[in-house]
Write a protein that holds these residues in place. Structure first.
Motif, PDB file in Angstrom:
ATOM      1  N   UNK A  24     -10.465   1.710   0.322  1.00 37.61           N
ATOM      2  CA  UNK A  24      -9.645   2.472   1.427  1.00 37.61           C
ATOM      3  C   UNK A  24      -8.255   1.955   1.394  1.00 37.61           C
ATOM      4  N   UNK A  25      -8.265   0.700   1.832  1.00 41.84           N
ATOM      5  CA  UNK A  25      -6.937  -0.089   2.181  1.00 41.84           C
ATOM      6  C   UNK A  25      -5.929   0.019   0.730  1.00 41.84           C
ATOM      7  N   UNK A  26      -6.621  -0.306  -0.378  1.00 40.94           N
ATOM      8  CA  UNK A  26      -5.751  -0.163  -1.608  1.00 40.94           C
ATOM      9  C   UNK A  26      -5.357   1.086  -1.986  1.00 40.94           C
ATOM     10  N   UNK A  27      -5.997   2.108  -1.988  1.00 40.59           N
ATOM     11  CA  UNK A  27      -5.684   3.644  -2.006  1.00 40.59           C
ATOM     12  C   UNK A  27      -4.679   4.173  -1.187  1.00 40.59           C
ATOM     13  N   UNK A  28      -4.682   3.791  -0.060  1.00 42.18           N
ATOM     14  CA  UNK A  28      -3.712   4.062   1.171  1.00 42.18           C
ATOM     15  C   UNK A  28      -2.490   3.344   0.894  1.00 42.18           C
ATOM     16  N   UNK A  30      -1.347   2.129  -1.997  1.00 44.65           N
ATOM     17  CA  UNK A  30      -0.780   2.895  -3.083  1.00 44.65           C
ATOM     18  C   UNK A  30      -0.349   4.446  -3.060  1.00 44.65           C
ATOM     19  N   UNK A  31      -0.695   4.826  -1.681  1.00 41.74           N
ATOM     20  CA  UNK A  31      -0.161   6.431  -1.335  1.00 41.74           C
ATOM     21  C   UNK A  31      -1.042   7.447  -2.266  1.00 41.74           C
ATOM     22  N   UNK A  32      -2.286   7.110  -2.795  1.00 38.52           N
ATOM     23  CA  UNK A  32      -3.227   7.928  -3.622  1.00 38.52           C
ATOM     24  C   UNK A  32      -4.154   8.706  -2.824  1.00 38.52           C
ATOM     25  N   UNK A  33      -3.908  10.063  -2.983  1.00 40.27           N
ATOM     26  CA  UNK A  33      -4.968  10.704  -2.428  1.00 40.27           C
ATOM     27  C   UNK A  33      -6.455  10.759  -2.522  1.00 40.27           C
ATOM     28  N   UNK A  34      -7.306  10.444  -1.767  1.00 39.08           N
ATOM     29  CA  UNK A  34      -8.580  10.078  -2.094  1.00 39.08           C
ATOM     30  C   UNK A  34      -9.607  10.491  -1.088  1.00 39.08           C
ATOM     31  N   UNK A  53     -20.661   3.818  10.451  1.00 38.88           N
ATOM     32  CA  UNK A  53     -19.580   3.131  10.828  1.00 38.88           C
ATOM     33  C   UNK A  53     -18.372   3.339   9.855  1.00 38.88           C
ATOM     34  N   UNK A  54     -18.452   3.352   8.534  1.00 38.48           N
ATOM     35  CA  UNK A  54     -17.321   3.360   7.704  1.00 38.48           C
ATOM     36  C   UNK A  54     -16.776   4.745   7.892  1.00 38.48           C
ATOM     37  N   UNK A  55     -17.856   5.944   7.972  1.00 37.49           N
ATOM     38  CA  UNK A  55     -17.054   7.161   7.822  1.00 37.49           C
ATOM     39  C   UNK A  55     -16.331   7.638   9.532  1.00 37.49           C
ATOM     40  N   UNK A  56     -16.725   6.683  10.573  1.00 39.45           N
ATOM     41  CA  UNK A  56     -16.235   6.875  11.658  1.00 39.45           C
ATOM     42  C   UNK A  56     -14.680   5.897  11.615  1.00 39.45           C
ATOM     43  N   UNK A  57     -14.910   4.790  11.033  1.00 36.60           N
ATOM     44  CA  UNK A  57     -13.510   4.136  10.897  1.00 36.60           C
ATOM     45  C   UNK A  57     -12.248   4.440   9.901  1.00 36.60           C
ATOM     46  N   UNK A  58     -13.017   5.081   8.791  1.00 39.61           N
ATOM     47  CA  UNK A  58     -11.966   5.595   7.699  1.00 39.61           C
ATOM     48  C   UNK A  58     -12.039   7.222   7.789  1.00 39.61           C
ATOM     49  N   UNK A  59     -10.919   7.652   7.657  1.00 37.79           N
ATOM     50  CA  UNK A  59     -10.932   9.360   7.699  1.00 37.79           C
ATOM     51  C   UNK A  59     -11.432   9.726   6.303  1.00 37.79           C
TER      52      UNK A  59
END
Length: 139
Positions: A24-28, A30-34, A53-59
């Motif tokens: 998630x951090x890498x794709x964010x 790099x501005x990559x929609x994902x 937990x991951x689904x609640x933390x990262x949209x």
């Protein structure tokens, strides 16, 4: 173009959070929609709690529960049937795939390639602690 990182997960409580966070951090960055789609493959440890937990933390993270029978191939099929991006990438939950390779593959797709494959068996690739029987079969 939106990429879906499909992460099959069976009893991955020890590594799933860190792997998905890194993706998630890498794709964010790099501005990559994902989207990151975790396929919980009938885990009996805390993997399901970590998925939540991951689904609640990262949209951009969602998860689905695979129905029995479990197995890597069944989890992959389920993920490939459920992803909603324009392209899919299979990413191992144990962080054995480098997120930079995911970015590089995405960039190749943007250049117009229909598909991109990575291999640990090509020049420059390497393996660590790989079972000898799998090495023989995968070669």
């Amino acid at each position: 173009m939106k990429i879906s990182a499909i992460v099959p997960a069976h009893n991955e409580e020890g590594c799933l959070y860190g792997t998905v966070r890194a993706i998630a951090q890498t794709l964010d960055l790099e501005g990559i929609p994902h989207e990151i789609l975790i396929v919980n493959d009938n885990s009996v440890d805390r993997t399901m709690d970590i998925c939540q937990e991951l689904s609640e933390t990262f949209g951009t993270v969602r998860y689905i529960n695979n129905q029995p029978p479990n197995g890597f191939g069944f989890a992959l099929r389920r993920g490939l049937a459920e992803f909603d991006g324009d392209a899919a990438a299979i990413v191992m939950a144990d962080a054995s795939d480098d997120t930079i390779d995911l970015v590089a593959g995405y960039r190749k797709l943007q250049e117009g390639y229909d598909c991109v494959f990575g291999s640990r068996f090509i020049k420059g690739g390497f393996i660590v602690d790989y079972p000898i029987h799998k090495l023989a079969i995968n070669r």
